[in-house]
Design an enzyme around this catalytic site. Structure first.
Site, mmCIF file in Angstrom:
data_model
loop_
_atom_site.group_PDB
_atom_site.id
_atom_site.type_symbol
_atom_site.label_atom_id
_atom_site.label_comp_id
_atom_site.label_asym_id
_atom_site.label_seq_id
_atom_site.Cartn_x
_atom_site.Cartn_y
_atom_site.Cartn_z
ATOM 1 N N HIS A 7 -3.708 6.880 2.574
ATOM 2 C CA HIS A 7 -4.079 5.565 2.058
ATOM 3 C C HIS A 7 -5.451 5.204 2.635
ATOM 4 O O HIS A 7 -5.783 5.584 3.755
ATOM 5 C CB HIS A 7 -3.041 4.524 2.473
ATOM 6 N N CYS A 40 0.820 -1.218 0.000
ATOM 7 C CA CYS A 40 0.000 0.000 0.000
ATOM 8 C C CYS A 40 0.854 1.268 0.000
ATOM 9 O O CYS A 40 0.389 2.341 -0.366
ATOM 10 C CB CYS A 40 -0.945 0.000 1.185
ATOM 11 N N ASN A 66 -10.086 -0.627 -0.783
ATOM 12 C CA ASN A 66 -8.621 -0.462 -0.740
ATOM 13 C C ASN A 66 -8.031 -0.977 -2.055
ATOM 14 O O ASN A 66 -8.064 -2.180 -2.322
ATOM 15 C CB ASN A 66 -8.082 -1.254 0.457
HETATM 16 N N1 COA Z 1 -18.617 -9.592 7.558
HETATM 17 C C1 COA Z 1 -19.122 -9.900 8.765
HETATM 18 N N2 COA Z 1 -18.349 -10.214 9.818
HETATM 19 C C2 COA Z 1 -17.021 -10.195 9.644
HETATM 20 C C3 COA Z 1 -16.438 -9.873 8.416
HETATM 21 C C4 COA Z 1 -17.294 -9.568 7.341
HETATM 22 N N3 COA Z 1 -16.842 -9.252 6.117
HETATM 23 N N4 COA Z 1 -15.116 -9.921 8.553
HETATM 24 C C5 COA Z 1 -14.846 -10.260 9.829
HETATM 25 N N5 COA Z 1 -16.001 -10.433 10.484
HETATM 26 C C6 COA Z 1 -16.201 -10.812 11.875
HETATM 27 C C7 COA Z 1 -14.980 -11.449 12.484
HETATM 28 O O1 COA Z 1 -14.964 -12.819 12.161
HETATM 29 C C8 COA Z 1 -15.200 -11.187 13.961
HETATM 30 O O2 COA Z 1 -16.067 -12.181 14.435
HETATM 31 P P1 COA Z 1 -15.829 -12.855 15.869
HETATM 32 O O3 COA Z 1 -15.894 -11.714 16.849
HETATM 33 O O4 COA Z 1 -16.945 -13.804 15.957
HETATM 34 O O5 COA Z 1 -14.466 -13.469 15.769
HETATM 35 C C9 COA Z 1 -15.945 -9.872 13.978
HETATM 36 O O6 COA Z 1 -16.418 -9.624 12.662
HETATM 37 C C10 COA Z 1 -15.114 -8.662 14.417
HETATM 38 O O7 COA Z 1 -13.827 -8.778 13.859
HETATM 39 P P2 COA Z 1 -12.716 -7.695 14.160
HETATM 40 O O8 COA Z 1 -11.449 -8.174 13.583
HETATM 41 O O9 COA Z 1 -12.720 -7.300 15.591
HETATM 42 O O10 COA Z 1 -13.279 -6.449 13.368
HETATM 43 P P3 COA Z 1 -12.620 -5.055 13.233
HETATM 44 O O11 COA Z 1 -13.528 -4.035 13.780
HETATM 45 O O12 COA Z 1 -11.193 -5.034 13.691
HETATM 46 O O13 COA Z 1 -12.571 -4.875 11.652
HETATM 47 C C11 COA Z 1 -11.096 -5.079 9.778
HETATM 48 C C12 COA Z 1 -11.856 -5.796 10.860
HETATM 49 C C13 COA Z 1 -10.329 -6.085 8.935
HETATM 50 C C14 COA Z 1 -12.091 -4.325 8.918
HETATM 51 C C15 COA Z 1 -10.132 -4.052 10.428
HETATM 52 O O14 COA Z 1 -9.386 -4.670 11.438
HETATM 53 C C16 COA Z 1 -9.192 -3.424 9.433
HETATM 54 O O15 COA Z 1 -9.599 -2.662 8.586
HETATM 55 N N6 COA Z 1 -7.914 -3.690 9.538
HETATM 56 C C17 COA Z 1 -6.935 -3.125 8.626
HETATM 57 C C18 COA Z 1 -6.699 -4.097 7.572
HETATM 58 C C19 COA Z 1 -6.382 -3.536 6.202
HETATM 59 O O16 COA Z 1 -7.174 -2.924 5.590
HETATM 60 N N7 COA Z 1 -5.209 -3.800 5.708
HETATM 61 C C20 COA Z 1 -4.825 -3.518 4.375
HETATM 62 C C21 COA Z 1 -3.489 -2.944 4.263
HETATM 63 S S1 COA Z 1 -3.272 -1.484 5.174
#
Ligand code: COA
Length: 359
Positions: free
Chosen positions: A284, A143, A314
């Site tokens: 980003h 990224c 993204n």
């Molecule tokens: N739809 C529904 N539920 C989902 C899901 C989806 N697409 N993806 C994950 N979940 C669930 C998980 O399984 C988890 O369930 P559980 O509590 O039963 O285990 C729950 O939602 C919460 O997951 P969590 O990881 O706490 O969510 P979050 O608020 O941290 O959001 C991301 C997850 C991935 C959106 C977030 O962490 C993020 O954006 N991270 C940065 C990653 C990124 O974009 N990287 C790219 C390069 S920079």
């Protein structure tokens, strides 16, 4: 007596010190500053909404929107590669700048989804747009790839080696996403953005500074294990889904918030600017909550922030040049405006770049 002998030596080193300082200053004056003279972007026509994903993934529009800010993303049709998107964006850029492809000296393509291992996507792009006088290479910075690539382009212009460097950030992330993995599939989209880097004219400031960082210990949180020399493709690597993106989203989230704000604040401070001096912030776009948190830490007015994650998700290396190109199209940036870009991604890689808009 001893003191008398030391005196000429002291004076000499003092003189040499001063002389080398002046030579460095003169050299710096002779170096060319670099500026962005044109931008453009291209995204594939096919739009996939969150509701479309609900049909085959255990997810919901509500979850995706509230957790990430994404409403839809663009995806390529089968057979369309990263170089195709970059070529379309490049053609638009050449038209805007009013130059022919043969005037380009160098092409840098930031991507984690090259058309193939080799030849480089830069070579494929060169052929597609007819940049017959250019050379080029791919840059793998995930990224942060576009920020790394811009900084590299600045060096070529700065040294006087090149006058027109085409910098592309392009990714077809859907080619490495597991359509059955809701943790990753909903987060990414496909696209390309390009910028032309050229020497400044007298009196212009152009690109002022950049900060580039990486921390390999973060590699385990976001990676694609299969296909390279460590795990060449086999039936087993396919069965184990090793040719897809693997991510610990929560870990990446935490590092991204800190990293983006850190390099944004640091670059402003060391150039004696404060957040209120920034006219346009192009961060980003991995998650709107990451952007919000960074913007809050910086104390930046939200109206200055480019946010298009709702439409594109993204797009990895393409994110910042798409944001910049859209901002130009919408007249959000004018000559002399202070523009700040910041990114964070796999590696971990992160960085920022500060410039005075001079297009
Ligand atoms: N739809 C529904 N539920 C989902 C899901 C989806 N697409 N993806 C994950 N979940 C669930 C998980 O399984 C988890 O369930 P559980 O509590 O039963 O285990 C729950 O939602 C919460 O997951 P969590 O990881 O706490 O969510 P979050 O608020 O941290 O959001 C991301 C997850 C991935 C959106 C977030 O962490 C993020 O954006 N991270 C940065 C990653 C990124 O974009 N990287 C790219 C390069 S920079």
């Amino acid at each position: 007596m001893e003191d008398d002998k030391d005196l000429p030596a002291c004076n000499l080193s003092f003189l040499i010190g001063h002389l080398s300082f002046f030579i460095l200053e003169i050299r710096r004056d002779l170096l060319y500053n670099a500026k962005i003279t044109a931008t453009a972007h291209y995204v594939p026509k096919k739009v996939v909404t969150n509701e479309d994903l609900e049909k085959f993934l255990d997810t919901s529009d509500e979850w995706i929107r509230t957790r990430t800010g994404i409403r839809q993303r663009h995806m390529v049709e089968k057979g369309v590669a990263t170089s195709d998107l970059a070529a379309e964006a490049s053609r638009r850029l050449l038209e805007r700048r009013g130059i022919s492809a043969s005037e380009i000296d160098c092409i840098i393509v930031a991507t984690v989804t090259p058309d193939m291992f080799f030849p480089s996507t830069a070579c494929i792009l060169q052929e597609k747009i007819g940049a017959r006088n250019a050379w080029g290479f791919d840059l793998s910075g995930a990224c942060t790839g576009f920020v790394y690539a811009l900084a590299a382009a600045v060096q070529f212009v700065h040294s006087g080696a090149h006058r027109k460097v085409l910098v592309a950030g392009a990714d077809v992330m859907t080619s490495i996403l597991n359509p059955q993995d809701r943790n990753t599939y909903v987060l990414f989209g496909d696209g390309a953005g390009v910028a032309l880097v050229e020497p400044t004219s007298p009196g212009e400031e152009g690109i002022l500074d950049f900060i580039l960082r990486s921390d390999g210990s973060g590699g385990k949180y976001l990676y694609m294990p299969g296909g390279g020399s460590l795990n060449p493709p086999t039936h087993e690597t396919v069965q184990k889904k090793m040719h897809y993106v693997h991510q610990d989203g929560r870990a990446v989230f935490k590092y991204a918030v800190v990293g983006m704000a850190e390099v944004s604040l640091e670059i402003l401070k060391r150039n004696n600017f404060c957040a209120s001096d920034v006219v346009l912030y192009v961060p980003h776009q991995a998650n709107s909550r990451i952007v919000d948190a960074a913007v809050e830490r910086m104390g930046l007015d939200k109206s200055k922030v480019v946010l298009n994650i709702d439409r594109y998700a993204n797009t990895t290396a393409a994110t910042i040049p798409i944001g910049l190109s859209e901002a130009c199209e919408r007249n959000r940036v004018r000559r002399g405006d202070l523009v700040l870009m910041a990114s964070f991604g796999a590696g971990f890689t992160w960085g920022s770049l500060l410039l005075r808009w001079a297009a």
